[in-house]
Design an enzyme around this catalytic site. Structure first.
Site, PDB file in Angstrom:
ATOM      1  N   GLY A 174       0.791  -1.212   0.000  1.00 20.23           N
ATOM      2  CA  GLY A 174       0.000   0.000   0.000  1.00 20.23           C
ATOM      3  C   GLY A 174       0.827   1.267   0.000  1.00 20.23           C
ATOM      4  O   GLY A 174       0.372   2.312  -0.466  1.00 20.23           O
ATOM      5  N   ASP A 224       0.899 -11.310   6.702  1.00 17.29           N
ATOM      6  CA  ASP A 224       1.417 -10.472   5.629  1.00 17.29           C
ATOM      7  C   ASP A 224       2.638  -9.674   6.067  1.00 17.29           C
ATOM      8  O   ASP A 224       3.287  -9.027   5.236  1.00 17.29           O
ATOM      9  CB  ASP A 224       0.332  -9.528   5.102  1.00 17.29           C
ATOM     10  CG  ASP A 224      -0.344  -8.739   6.208  1.00 17.29           C
ATOM     11  OD1 ASP A 224      -1.085  -9.356   6.984  1.00 17.29           O
ATOM     12  OD2 ASP A 224      -0.131  -7.515   6.294  1.00 17.29           O
ATOM     13  N   ASN A 225       2.961  -9.710   7.373  1.00 19.46           N
ATOM     14  CA  ASN A 225       4.163  -9.052   7.879  1.00 19.46           C
ATOM     15  C   ASN A 225       5.248 -10.048   8.237  1.00 19.46           C
ATOM     16  O   ASN A 225       6.185  -9.707   8.966  1.00 19.46           O
ATOM     17  CB  ASN A 225       3.822  -8.208   9.117  1.00 19.46           C
ATOM     18  CG  ASN A 225       2.956  -7.011   8.785  1.00 19.46           C
ATOM     19  OD1 ASN A 225       2.960  -6.526   7.664  1.00 19.46           O
ATOM     20  ND2 ASN A 225       2.203  -6.530   9.754  1.00 19.46           N
TER      21      ASN A 225
END
Length: 513
Positions: A100, A268-269
Site C-alpha cells: 500500500g 502479511d508481515n
C-alpha cells in the site's frame, strides 16, 4: 549511485497488471501492478547510508541521486511496481492486501552475487493502498530507518534502510484513531532486503487456486534465495517449508534475546526469508513484561505481546503450511514439521538465555531457573536490558541494592530485596556448574546482551528534534546503534523516564503512519 544496474527479474516471470492505474481495487489472478512513484517538490535528504550503498553495489551518493531516492527520477531500464499479497490479520483472514505504501524499483546484484531488492516506502498510492494515500509521515519513516539499522547491528536478520528524506509535503494523520487528525511532515524511506517476499504472497495464490503460479513462485524463491535446497520434486517444497520454519524460529529467538516486540505479527508481515520486516508499532522492551504489547490496536487481547511471539510465529506457519499444501500434498509431514518447530524453538530459546546469563551449556534444571527469573523480573519490574548489564558487574562483594536499584521501575523494599538476594544465590550456584573460565562466561554475557537498545522514548525525542530541523540526536543515535555492544553515550543507558509513561509514541503506538 549506479542506479542503471537495477534490474527486474520478478516481473518477467509472474503475471501482472500493466495499467499503471493507482485506483484502489482488487487485482485478481495477478501478483503485481505496475505503478510509478508520485514525485515530490521540495525534497530534502535527512540521511544516506553510505556503507550499505557500497555493500549492495549502488556506490557513492551524488547530489543528483536525491531525485531517485524520493522517486522523482527513474532510469529508463526499470519498470516500477507494487506486489499483491493476502494475509491473516489479528487471526482473521483479510483477503487481498498488498504494497500500500511500498513501490519496488527492482533489484541489484553486488560484487559477491548477493541480491538486494530496493523499495520506496511512502512514495505514493498503489492499487493496494485500500483508500489511503500511499504516503508516509516523518514519524514512522525515522522509526523504520533507525530501527532496521539498529537490528542489523544487533545481529538480528532484518530489512535495511538506504536513505531517509523529507518529501516537502504535509500529510494529515489521526495518530491514535480518536478523531483528532493533524498535519505531519511527509517522508520517504528507501529500504532494501534480499527479498520482501512474505507468507502472504503464497497465501494469496493458494486462496485464488492459482496453483501453477504458486509453484512458479516457490521455484523462483528457492532458486534465488535458498541455494542450500538441492532436492527435487515434492521433497524440494518440503525442504523449503522446513527451512522457513527454522529461519522463523531463529528470528523469534533473536527478538527474545534483545527484547524486541514487533507489535503486528500478521501473516502479511512475516518474511519468507526469516527477516524482520515492516517496522510499525514496534518497541524495544523497557520494563520486562511477558504480556507487553506496544500496539494500541492489539488491546485488550494482546495477541502479539512479547511473550506470545514464538507461538504466534508457529500459528502463522500453520497458515503458510495450508498455502503450500497444494505443492507438498502431505498433511502428516506438515503437522510433524510444525510440531517440531516448538521443540526446536524452545531449545534454541533456552540456549540463548544460557548465553545471556553466561552459562556455557544447557542443564536439566535450567527451565526452572529461567521460570523463576521471569517471575522475579516481572515482580520487581526490572528493565530488561539494564538488568543484564548490571548482572555482568556482579561480584561476590557487590551491594545488590546499589547494583540493581536503578534498573527497577519500582522501589526495591526489603521483601523485594530478599527475593533478589535469593535469586542471586541460585544464579551464583548455577555459574559454578560452568566448565569455562569466569572470563569466558563474561564474554558470553557481553556477546548476548547489548549495552544500547533503541528505546521508543529516544526515538520520540529524536523525531521531535528532526521536525524542528535539528539532527544532533539523530547522529548520536546512529553512532550508538552502530555499536550496540559498547556504551558510547551513558545517558542512553537508563530507564525510560517516568515523564514518558503515558506519552503517545513512547510506551504505546498505533499503526498510523
Amino acid at each position: 549511485m549506479n542506479i542503471e544496474k537495477i534490474r527486474q527479474p520478478f516481473i518477467k516471470i509472474f503475471p501482472g497488471d500493466f495499467s499503471g492505474n493507482t485506483m484502489q481495487r482488487n487485482t485478481p489472478k495477478v501478483l503485481f501492478a505496475t505503478i510509478s512513484p508520485v514525485g515530490f517538490i521540495g525534497q530534502q535528504l535527512i540521511a544516506f547510508n553510505k556503507p550499505l550503498s557500497e555493500e549492495i553495489g549502488l556506490g557513492k551518493f551524488e547530489e543528483k541521486d536525491l531525485d531517485f531516492l524520493v522517486g522523482n527520477h527513474l532510469p529508463e531500464n526499470i519498470q516500477t511496481y507494487a506486489t499483491a499479497y493476502a494475509g491473516h490479520q489479528f487471526g482473521n483472514w483479510a483477503g487481498q492486501l498488498g504494497d500500500g505504501r511500498a513501490i519496488v524499483a527492482g533489484e541489484i546484484i553486488n560484487h559477491s552475487g548477493k541480491r538486494n531488492e530496493i523499495q520506496w516506502k511512502g512514495a505514493g498510492a498503489t492499487p493496494y493502498s485500500r483508500h489511503a494515500d500511499g504516503r508516509a509521515v516523518l514519524r514512522s519513516s525515522v522509526r523504520e530507518y533507525l530501527m532496521s539499522e539498529a537490528m542489523f547491528h544487533l545481529g538480528v536478520p532484518t530489512t535495511r534502510a538506504l536513505s531517509l528524506a523529507f518529501t516537502g509535503e504535509n500529510i494529515v494523520r489521526d495518530i491514535m484513531y480518536n478523531g483528532n487528525p493533524q498535519e505531519e511532515k511527509g517522508a520517504v524511506v528507501v529500504r532494501t532486503a534480499e527479498s520482501f517476499l512474505r507468507f502472504g504472497h503464497f497465501e494469496l495464490l493458494s486462496a485464488q487456486r492459482e496453483y501453477e503460479t504458486l509453484q512458479k513462485l516457490a521455484d523462483f524463491t528457492i532458486e534465488n534465495y535458498f541455494p542450500e535446497i538441492i532436492s527435487e520434486g515434492i521433497e524440494k517444497y518440503k525442504d523449503f517449508f522446513k527451512n522457513i520454519c527454522t529461519r522463523t524460529a531463529d528470528l523469534m529467538v533473536e527478538w527474545f534475546r534483545i527484547g524486541f516486540v514487533h507489535g503486528v505479527m500478521n501473516t502479511d508481515n512475516m518474511s519468507i526469508l526469516g527477516l524482520t520486516i515492516d517496522y510499525g508499532p514496534y518497541s524495544m522492551m523497557d520494563e520486562y513484561e511477558l504480556n507487553f504489547t506496544p500496539n494500541t490496536t492489539d488491546l485488550p487481547g494482546r495477541r502479539y505481546a512479547f511473550g506470545n511471539q514464538g507461538q504466534i510465529a508457529q500459528w502463522n506457519l500453520w497458515q503458510l503450511a495450508n498455502a503450500l499444501h497444494p505443492l507438498i500434498k502431505d498433511e502428516k509431514f506438515l503437522e510433524d514439521t510444525l510440531n517440531q518447530y516448538g521443540t526446536y524453538f524452545w531449545n534454541a530459546h533456552d540456549t540463548m538465555l544460557c548465553k545471556k546469563f553466561g552459562f556455557n551449556n544447557l542443564q536439566d534444571n535450567d527451565e526452572d531457573f529461567f521460570t523463576n527469573w521471569q517471575a522475579l523480573m516481572q515482580e520487581l519490574h526490572f528493565d530488561y536490558t539494564l538488568f543484564f548489564n548490571q548482572l555482568e558487574k556482579l561480584e561476590a562483594e557487590s551491594n545488590l541494592k546499589s547494583l540493581f536499584e536503578n534498573t527497577s521501575y519500582s522501589i526495591l523494599d526489603e521483601e523485594k530485596m530478599r527475593k533478589l538476594e535469593d535469586f542471586v544465590k541460585k544464579y551464583t550456584a548455577r555459574l559454578h556448574l560452568n566448565t569455562i573460565s569466569k572470563e569466558d562466561s563474561l564474554a558470553l554475557i557481553r556477546s548476548a546482551n547489548p549495552k544500547f537498545t533503541l528505546r521508543n522514548y529516544l526515538l520520540y525525542e529524536c523525531i521531535e528534534e528532526i521536525t524542528l530541523g535539528k539532527t544532533e540526536m539523530f547522529d548520536k543515535l546512529t553512532k550508538a546503534l552502530e555499536n550496540p555492544y559498547e556504551e558510547f553515550y551513558p545517558e542512553f543507558s537508563v530507564k525510560r523516564p517516568r515523564t514518558y509513561d503515558d506519552t503517545t509514541g513512547c510506551s504505546m503506538l498505533s499503526c498510523s503512519s
